[in-house]
Design an enzyme around this catalytic site. Structure first.
Site, PDB file in Angstrom:
ATOM      1  N   CYS A 290       0.782  -0.943  -0.155  1.00 53.12           N
ATOM      2  CA  CYS A 290       0.375   0.359   0.182  1.00 53.12           C
ATOM      3  C   CYS A 290       0.830   0.888   0.169  1.00 53.12           C
ATOM      4  O   CYS A 290       1.120   1.498   1.066  1.00 53.12           O
ATOM      5  CB  CYS A 290      -0.951   0.305   1.184  1.00 53.12           C
ATOM      6  SG  CYS A 290      -1.364   1.384   1.596  1.00 53.12           S
TER       7      CYS A 290
ATOM      8  N   CYS B 271     -27.149  -2.646  16.972  1.00 51.37           N
ATOM      9  CA  CYS B 271     -27.001  -3.428  18.652  1.00 51.37           C
ATOM     10  C   CYS B 271     -25.763  -2.307  18.754  1.00 51.37           C
ATOM     11  O   CYS B 271     -24.604  -2.637  18.347  1.00 51.37           O
ATOM     12  CB  CYS B 271     -25.796  -4.720  18.394  1.00 51.37           C
ATOM     13  SG  CYS B 271     -26.528  -5.021  19.769  1.00 51.37           S
TER      14      CYS B 271
END
Length: 373
Positions: free
Chosen positions: A48, A346
């Site tokens: 990367c 949640c």
């Protein structure tokens, strides 16, 4: 390296340096770069390029680092073309450095510490030839220094395996698109999220520890402002301002006990914001009783405020939910909620701060009064 949910898509220049017989192609973005005509250059690939650029620009004596594509035959390749693995290019960087402050050998010695040079098929979460590592030398002196550094690392047996990074003659380098340059500063939250989940930081910490730390040079350029005014504080400030439970949940991906948390049964009108940054996340209008013992919502106030990542812990695949500005762990998303969305966010109470409807204006959230009109 763009992240969509938890899929890590791999992502992962230019001026001709005086005195180097390098073939270098420039992009329009180069016109705005600083003058480096007296610098020397190192061309390096280690997966990367966002990460390689961010790591090496901290080395004292480095003037700038440019992300791009090196070693292939395709002229002026795009990111999409390189990502196909068919161009012969690798994601790479060009490091411009002042040889009176740091030597090429020192650059290479630093370079080894931020990726796994024993991996010959990619780099961490990014797989394929275009994410493999390479040192592209610009002169015989650079080749000799690189090979000596590589040999010394092998002889140290530090990595538990042989270094497979090739040392090859430099041929071509094309600067990547402007949006890839300085990515760690212009898109800090997305960059940090990508880097954390790629596994790079955990490898560096385990392999090199404090030896990989470099004190930044001078003031760090400020990133582009995030939407709104919600900015993640420094790590030390976060730890000092949160309770142990809030810190464990938001910073260490913890989970609080069901039916024993602050907001699971809260029925008041208002909004829930990130406890770290204050970024608005959920509204009581979208809160419902799920029977799980945690606050549950059918949707966020703004989808853009939420990052979703794949979570394979606990022997199952779930969708983790994080705040965008603060990169706080919030909870998980499930597809068993009521209509109209059918979703259940949640969320841990410890990741939230509740602001009652009657306090919205005083707290600076007056624009959200419209949710309750």
């Amino acid at each position: 390296m763009t992240m969509k949910k938890t899929t890590l898509l791999g992502l992962g220049a230019l001026l001709l340096v005086i005195g180097l017989s390098s073939i270098v192609f420039t992009s329009p973005g180069e016109k705005a770069m600083t003058d480096t005509q007296h610098a020397e250059i190192a061309t390096l690939a280690s997966g990367c390029f966002w990460c390689t650029e961010s790591d090496l620009e901290k080395v004292p004596g480095v003037l700038k680092v440019v992300s791009g594509y090196a070693g292939g035959e395709e002229k002026n390749p795009t990111y999409e073309q390189v990502s196909s693995g068919m161009t012969g290019h690798r994601e790479a960087v060009q490091v411009y450095f002042d040889p009176t402050q740091v030597s090429y050998r020192e650059i290479i010695d630093h370079y080894w510490k931020y990726f796994d040079p024993t991996d010959d098929s990619g780099s961490f979460g990014d797989r394929g030839f275009h994410y493999t590592s390479t040192i592209f030398y610009h002169s015989d002196e650079q080749r000799e220094a690189a090979e000596a550094s590589k040999k010394a690392l092998d002889e140290s047996e530090r990595l538990g395996g042989l270094v497979v990074t090739p040392v090859l003659p430099f041929t071509t380098f094309y600067a990547a698109e402007d949006y890839h340059q300085n990515y760690s500063r212009t898109c800090p939250i997305r960059y940090k999220t990508y880097r954390k989940f790629s596994g790079r930081d955990s490898y560096v910490k385990e392999t090199w520890g404090d030896e990989a730390k470099i004190k930044s040079k001078g003031a760090t350029p400020q990133p582009c402002p995030l939407p709104g005014t919600y900015v993640r504080p420094e790590d030390g400030t976060i730890k000092d301002s949160l309770t142990p439970l809030q810190y464990k949940v938001t910073q260490e991906n913890g989970t609080e006990r069901p039916f024993d948390n602050e907001f699971w049964d809260n029925k008041r009108d208002g909004i829930y914001v990130d406890v770290v940054t204050g970024e608005p996340l959920f509204s009581s209008k979208d809160k419902f009783e799920s029977g799980t013992g945690w606050p549950s919502f059918t949707r966020p106030i703004q989808k853009e405020s939420i990052i979703e990542n794949k979570d394979s812990t606990l022997g199952m695949v779930r969708t983790e939910v994080r705040s965008k500005a603060g990169d706080s762990h919030l909870g998980h998303l499930f597809d068993d909620g009521p209509q109209p969305t059918g979703q259940r966010y949640c969320i841990n109470s410890a990741s939230l701060r509740f602001i009652a409807k009657e306090d919205l204006k005083d707290e600076g959230y007056g624009e959200f009064m419209k949710l309750f009109e």
